[in-house]
Write a protein that holds these residues in place. Sequence first.
Motif, mmCIF file in Angstrom:
data_model
loop_
_atom_site.group_PDB
_atom_site.id
_atom_site.type_symbol
_atom_site.label_atom_id
_atom_site.label_comp_id
_atom_site.label_asym_id
_atom_site.label_seq_id
_atom_site.Cartn_x
_atom_site.Cartn_y
_atom_site.Cartn_z
ATOM 1 N N TYR A 135 0.696 -1.316 -0.018
ATOM 2 C CA TYR A 135 -0.055 -0.184 0.026
ATOM 3 C C TYR A 135 0.684 1.196 0.131
ATOM 4 O O TYR A 135 1.776 1.377 0.678
ATOM 5 C CB TYR A 135 -0.892 0.105 1.406
ATOM 6 C CG TYR A 135 -1.716 1.345 1.128
ATOM 7 C CD1 TYR A 135 -2.784 1.489 0.594
ATOM 8 C CD2 TYR A 135 -1.155 2.510 1.968
ATOM 9 C CE1 TYR A 135 -3.342 2.459 0.451
ATOM 10 C CE2 TYR A 135 -2.228 3.333 2.236
ATOM 11 C CZ TYR A 135 -3.203 3.607 1.269
ATOM 12 O OH TYR A 135 -4.087 4.931 1.241
ATOM 13 N N TYR A 136 0.551 2.248 -0.879
ATOM 14 C CA TYR A 136 1.288 3.481 -1.147
ATOM 15 C C TYR A 136 0.383 4.549 -0.735
ATOM 16 O O TYR A 136 -0.737 4.699 -1.008
ATOM 17 C CB TYR A 136 1.871 3.551 -2.333
ATOM 18 C CG TYR A 136 3.128 2.619 -2.691
ATOM 19 C CD1 TYR A 136 4.267 3.058 -2.403
ATOM 20 C CD2 TYR A 136 2.703 1.389 -3.324
ATOM 21 C CE1 TYR A 136 5.311 2.388 -2.737
ATOM 22 C CE2 TYR A 136 3.815 0.623 -3.546
ATOM 23 C CZ TYR A 136 4.885 0.763 -3.340
ATOM 24 O OH TYR A 136 6.164 0.147 -3.704
ATOM 25 N N GLU A 137 0.850 5.412 0.191
ATOM 26 C CA GLU A 137 -0.055 6.787 0.371
ATOM 27 C C GLU A 137 0.022 7.516 -0.620
ATOM 28 O O GLU A 137 0.750 7.727 -1.361
ATOM 29 C CB GLU A 137 0.502 7.542 1.566
ATOM 30 C CG GLU A 137 -0.018 8.691 2.148
ATOM 31 C CD GLU A 137 -1.026 8.300 3.203
ATOM 32 O OE1 GLU A 137 -1.875 7.538 2.871
ATOM 33 O OE2 GLU A 137 -0.897 8.723 4.421
ATOM 34 N N VAL A 138 -1.430 8.016 -0.937
ATOM 35 C CA VAL A 138 -1.608 8.930 -2.083
ATOM 36 C C VAL A 138 -1.376 10.362 -1.552
ATOM 37 O O VAL A 138 -1.924 10.709 -0.521
ATOM 38 C CB VAL A 138 -3.188 8.826 -2.489
ATOM 39 C CG1 VAL A 138 -3.437 9.560 -3.729
ATOM 40 C CG2 VAL A 138 -3.366 7.262 -2.943
ATOM 41 N N GLU A 139 -0.847 11.031 -2.606
ATOM 42 C CA GLU A 139 -0.320 12.577 -2.309
ATOM 43 C C GLU A 139 -1.704 13.291 -2.108
ATOM 44 O O GLU A 139 -2.573 13.086 -2.789
ATOM 45 C CB GLU A 139 0.380 13.177 -3.170
ATOM 46 C CG GLU A 139 0.830 14.478 -2.974
ATOM 47 C CD GLU A 139 1.840 15.116 -3.839
ATOM 48 O OE1 GLU A 139 2.557 16.040 -3.610
ATOM 49 O OE2 GLU A 139 2.193 14.503 -4.728
ATOM 50 N N ASN A 140 -1.777 14.171 -1.033
ATOM 51 C CA ASN A 140 -3.191 14.868 -0.788
ATOM 52 C C ASN A 140 -4.323 14.066 -0.330
ATOM 53 O O ASN A 140 -5.550 14.467 -0.177
ATOM 54 C CB ASN A 140 -3.544 15.814 -2.192
ATOM 55 C CG ASN A 140 -2.486 16.849 -2.307
ATOM 56 O OD1 ASN A 140 -1.708 17.067 -1.578
ATOM 57 N ND2 ASN A 140 -2.333 16.754 -3.507
ATOM 58 N N GLU A 141 -4.266 12.768 -0.221
ATOM 59 C CA GLU A 141 -5.354 11.717 0.313
ATOM 60 C C GLU A 141 -4.634 11.064 1.499
ATOM 61 O O GLU A 141 -4.615 9.640 1.448
ATOM 62 C CB GLU A 141 -5.669 11.079 -0.729
ATOM 63 C CG GLU A 141 -6.647 11.848 -1.592
ATOM 64 C CD GLU A 141 -7.200 11.132 -2.972
ATOM 65 O OE1 GLU A 141 -7.077 9.635 -2.808
ATOM 66 O OE2 GLU A 141 -8.056 11.505 -3.809
ATOM 67 N N ALA A 142 -4.119 11.522 2.503
ATOM 68 C CA ALA A 142 -3.674 10.907 3.822
ATOM 69 C C ALA A 142 -4.537 10.217 4.367
ATOM 70 O O ALA A 142 -5.687 10.671 4.624
ATOM 71 C CB ALA A 142 -2.908 11.599 4.672
ATOM 72 N N VAL A 143 -4.083 8.859 4.839
ATOM 73 C CA VAL A 143 -5.262 8.033 5.553
ATOM 74 C C VAL A 143 -5.317 8.662 7.007
ATOM 75 O O VAL A 143 -4.138 8.447 7.698
ATOM 76 C CB VAL A 143 -4.777 6.631 5.386
ATOM 77 C CG1 VAL A 143 -5.819 5.747 6.320
ATOM 78 C CG2 VAL A 143 -4.748 6.160 4.080
ATOM 79 N N THR A 144 -6.053 8.791 7.694
ATOM 80 C CA THR A 144 -6.398 9.217 9.309
ATOM 81 C C THR A 144 -7.281 8.188 9.873
ATOM 82 O O THR A 144 -7.161 8.202 11.125
ATOM 83 C CB THR A 144 -6.779 10.608 9.257
ATOM 84 O OG1 THR A 144 -8.252 10.734 8.638
ATOM 85 C CG2 THR A 144 -5.941 11.598 8.431
ATOM 86 N N ASP A 145 -8.127 7.353 9.265
ATOM 87 C CA ASP A 145 -9.087 6.628 10.125
ATOM 88 C C ASP A 145 -9.101 5.182 9.257
ATOM 89 O O ASP A 145 -9.094 5.219 7.889
ATOM 90 C CB ASP A 145 -10.330 7.276 10.201
ATOM 91 C CG ASP A 145 -10.137 8.550 11.049
ATOM 92 O OD1 ASP A 145 -10.235 8.382 12.204
ATOM 93 O OD2 ASP A 145 -9.995 9.580 10.342
#
Length: 262
Positions: A135-145
Motif C-alpha cells: 500500500y502506497y500513501e496517495v498524495e493529498n489523500e492521507a489515511v487518518t481513519d
Amino acid sequence: MYLAFYYAYVPKVSHERHVHLQFKTCEDSGICTFPSAHVELTKRQKLLMLGQSYRVELALEMPESPVNKQLGMFMVCIDFRGKNNKLITRSCRSAMLHYRSFILDLIYTIAYSPLLLTGTVEEKQTVIIELFEDYYEVENEAVTDVYVEVQSTRIEIYSAKFLLNAHFTGLRYIMFNWPLISAIIGITANLFFIAIICMISWYQLIHSEEYKRYVLTQRKFESFQADLDDGSSSSSIDDASVLEENLRKRHQIHTIGEDDSL
C-alpha cells in the motif's frame, strides 16, 4: 547531519493499533450484526510516508472453540478514510483457523497438557489476515481513519490488532538493516563532500580579482612600512653623528681654555 537525514528518510517501521470490535446483540441468537470497529490512526494530517510501501494486516486472536472450528471461512473488510471521512480505498480478504486433525489435536493436547493446566499456553490461534501487500500513501489523500468489519455473526474473537509494517527496499533497506555500516559510509561521504566544497571555495577565493587586489595592497603597505623603518634608522644615525661632532668640538674648546689659563 547523517542522523537528521536518517530520521527524515527512513520512516517508522511499524504502526500498531488495538481494534475494539463492537456489535449489536439479539436476545435469541446473541450477535445480530457483524463485529466492526473504528480505528483512529492519527489526529495529524498524515501518518505514512509518501513513496513508501506498507503491508497492512489484521491480527485476530481466536480460541480453538467448536464454534470457530465449524465456522470455516469468513470475510474481513477494511476501509481507509481520510479527511472529512472521504473513502480512499477498500479491501476484503477471507480467512479461517488453521486446520488440525483430530489425531494431531489429541497429541498436541497431551503434549502441552501441563502448560495448558497451568495457563501458560492456551488453546487459541492468531490469524494474520493480509489486507494490502503493497500500500502506497496517495498524495493529498492521507489515511487518518480505518474502519474494520468482520463479516460473520458466529465468530468468536479474543482480541484484534491492526498492523502497518513498512516494507523497505533499496537504500532504506540497507540503512535500516545495517545502521552502523551505513552511518560510517554516510558520515565519511558527508565529510568528503564538505572537504571538496571547501577546497573549491578556497580555490575560487584565491583566484578572484578581489583577493588579488587585496594581496597587492598588502604588499604595497608592507613595502611602504619598510621604507619608513629605513628612513627612521638613517635619521637616527645622522643625529648620532652630529651629536658626537658637537661633543668633540666642546672637548677641544675646553682643552684650549685650560692651556690659556696655564
